[in-house]
Design a protein around this motif. Structure first.
Motif, PDB file in Angstrom:
ATOM      1  N   LEU A  92      36.836  13.994  37.610  1.00  0.00           N
ATOM      2  CA  LEU A  92      37.249  12.880  38.126  1.00  0.00           C
ATOM      3  C   LEU A  92      37.493  11.694  37.235  1.00  0.00           C
ATOM      4  O   LEU A  92      37.686  10.800  37.704  1.00  0.00           O
ATOM      5  N   GLY A  93      37.850  11.998  35.998  1.00  0.00           N
ATOM      6  CA  GLY A  93      37.904  11.052  34.956  1.00  0.00           C
ATOM      7  C   GLY A  93      36.821  10.253  34.730  1.00  0.00           C
ATOM      8  O   GLY A  93      37.236   9.008  34.222  1.00  0.00           O
ATOM      9  N   GLN A  94      35.664  10.659  34.747  1.00  0.00           N
ATOM     10  CA  GLN A  94      34.477   9.722  34.660  1.00  0.00           C
ATOM     11  C   GLN A  94      34.045   9.764  33.164  1.00  0.00           C
ATOM     12  O   GLN A  94      33.203   9.008  32.669  1.00  0.00           O
ATOM     13  N   LEU A  95      34.513  10.726  32.370  1.00  0.00           N
ATOM     14  CA  LEU A  95      33.920  11.154  30.990  1.00  0.00           C
ATOM     15  C   LEU A  95      35.221  10.324  30.025  1.00  0.00           C
ATOM     16  O   LEU A  95      36.476  10.605  30.162  1.00  0.00           O
ATOM     17  N   PRO A 135      37.277   4.414  37.327  1.00  0.00           N
ATOM     18  CA  PRO A 135      38.400   5.093  36.870  1.00  0.00           C
ATOM     19  C   PRO A 135      38.959   6.374  37.850  1.00  0.00           C
ATOM     20  O   PRO A 135      37.988   6.756  38.635  1.00  0.00           O
ATOM     21  N   LEU A 136      40.311   6.220  37.954  1.00  0.00           N
ATOM     22  CA  LEU A 136      40.686   7.414  38.984  1.00  0.00           C
ATOM     23  C   LEU A 136      40.954   8.595  38.221  1.00  0.00           C
ATOM     24  O   LEU A 136      41.003   8.713  36.905  1.00  0.00           O
ATOM     25  N   PRO A 137      40.809   9.414  38.957  1.00  0.00           N
ATOM     26  CA  PRO A 137      40.946  11.042  38.323  1.00  0.00           C
ATOM     27  C   PRO A 137      42.399  10.992  37.710  1.00  0.00           C
ATOM     28  O   PRO A 137      43.254  10.645  38.347  1.00  0.00           O
ATOM     29  N   PRO A 138      42.537  12.023  36.993  1.00  0.00           N
ATOM     30  CA  PRO A 138      43.853  12.318  36.470  1.00  0.00           C
ATOM     31  C   PRO A 138      44.465  12.986  37.422  1.00  0.00           C
ATOM     32  O   PRO A 138      44.240  13.921  38.100  1.00  0.00           O
ATOM     33  N   GLU A 139      45.720  12.616  37.716  1.00  0.00           N
ATOM     34  CA  GLU A 139      46.594  13.183  38.635  1.00  0.00           C
ATOM     35  C   GLU A 139      46.842  14.551  38.537  1.00  0.00           C
ATOM     36  O   GLU A 139      46.868  15.414  39.612  1.00  0.00           O
ATOM     37  N   GLN A 140      46.886  15.111  37.106  1.00  0.00           N
ATOM     38  CA  GLN A 140      47.086  16.591  37.113  1.00  0.00           C
ATOM     39  C   GLN A 140      46.163  17.607  37.538  1.00  0.00           C
ATOM     40  O   GLN A 140      46.155  18.589  37.788  1.00  0.00           O
ATOM     41  N   ASN A 141      44.923  16.964  37.512  1.00  0.00           N
ATOM     42  CA  ASN A 141      43.658  17.586  37.945  1.00  0.00           C
ATOM     43  C   ASN A 141      43.234  17.540  39.461  1.00  0.00           C
ATOM     44  O   ASN A 141      42.303  18.323  39.879  1.00  0.00           O
ATOM     45  N   ALA A 142      43.471  16.136  39.858  1.00  0.00           N
ATOM     46  CA  ALA A 142      42.824  16.036  41.304  1.00  0.00           C
ATOM     47  C   ALA A 142      43.941  15.371  42.316  1.00  0.00           C
ATOM     48  O   ALA A 142      43.514  14.951  43.294  1.00  0.00           O
ATOM     49  N   SER A 176      39.123  13.575  50.517  1.00  0.00           N
ATOM     50  CA  SER A 176      39.286  13.385  52.049  1.00  0.00           C
ATOM     51  C   SER A 176      40.258  11.829  51.968  1.00  0.00           C
ATOM     52  O   SER A 176      40.820  11.650  52.934  1.00  0.00           O
ATOM     53  N   ARG A 177      39.558  10.933  51.274  1.00  0.00           N
ATOM     54  CA  ARG A 177      40.462   9.547  51.272  1.00  0.00           C
ATOM     55  C   ARG A 177      41.300   9.182  50.270  1.00  0.00           C
ATOM     56  O   ARG A 177      42.128   8.109  50.477  1.00  0.00           O
ATOM     57  N   GLY A 178      41.314   9.862  49.137  1.00  0.00           N
ATOM     58  CA  GLY A 178      42.155   9.424  48.016  1.00  0.00           C
ATOM     59  C   GLY A 178      41.634   8.118  47.311  1.00  0.00           C
ATOM     60  O   GLY A 178      42.107   7.192  46.665  1.00  0.00           O
ATOM     61  N   THR A 179      40.059   7.537  47.749  1.00  0.00           N
ATOM     62  CA  THR A 179      39.551   6.532  47.093  1.00  0.00           C
ATOM     63  C   THR A 179      38.447   6.645  46.163  1.00  0.00           C
ATOM     64  O   THR A 179      37.715   7.970  46.416  1.00  0.00           O
ATOM     65  N   MET A 180      37.953   5.819  45.296  1.00  0.00           N
ATOM     66  CA  MET A 180      36.852   5.989  44.724  1.00  0.00           C
ATOM     67  C   MET A 180      35.732   5.114  45.376  1.00  0.00           C
ATOM     68  O   MET A 180      35.873   4.313  46.031  1.00  0.00           O
TER      69      MET A 180
END
Length: 182
Positions: free
Chosen positions: A1-4, A103-110, A93-97
């Motif tokens: 999720l781009g959290q690290l 931080p938003l997840p990297p688009e290529q992964n999520a 499900s929502r596309g929100t954090m």
């Protein structure tokens, strides 16, 4: 999720941080990690768990639980049993954090926030499948008799990590629209 995030020091190895909702900032795992030598990316999970003893010791010396915040955040991120609290389910499900300024997840992964839930689910599932495949090649397929020098802390946790990866893939498959209402 781009959290690290990771900052690499050539002399001390990686400083690994995880985004925390406590102060809306990144919290660091012990640095340097408790490992002989410098941790390689495939050994980060084992090195982070091995470094828990450093965080616990620091809690005692600082009279504070702050050194455990990064570990607490890992537990929050790994809690996929409750769909309402699961950050991966909310993203799919929502596309929100869940939290502001997260931080938003990297688009290529999520996928992106503008993608459909099906597209986000497919991207997340594909990413977890790649992680699972890479983990199998790097850790699980080691021959314990021939590859003794390659056995590491993460190999010791391989059953637990495999279970977690399988549960994450299942959670991604089962993420559904979160209902709001009475």
């Amino acid at each position: 999720l781009g959290q690290l995030k990771e900052n690499f020091n050539p002399l001390l190895g990686p400083q690994i941080e995880v985004w925390s909702s406590k102060d809306y900032e990144f919290e660091s795992f012990p640095f340097p990690l408790a490992l002989k030598g410098i941790a390689e990316p495939h050994d980060y999970p084992g090195a982070i768990m091995n470094s828990l003893v450093i965080a616990l010791t620091k809690c005692n010396s600082d009279s504070s639980l702050k050194p455990l915040r990064a570990y607490q955040r890992l537990m929050e991120l790994g809690d996929i049993s409750n769909v309402a609290k699961s950050e991966i389910a909310q993203w799919i499900s929502r596309g929100t954090m869940r939290f502001d300024n997260q931080p938003l997840p990297p688009e290529q992964n999520a996928g992106s926030a503008n993608s459909s839930p099906e597209d986000r689910r497919a991207k997340v599932r594909l990413y977890f499948e790649k992680l699972s495949s890479d983990f199998k090649k790097a850790i699980e397929d080691l021959d314990t008799r021939r590859d003794r020098a390659k056995l590491n802390l993460t190999w010791e946790l391989h059953a637990e990590i495999r279970k977690a990866l399988d549960e994450l893939m299942e959670a991604a498959d089962n993420a559904a629209e979160i209902e709001i209402g009475i």
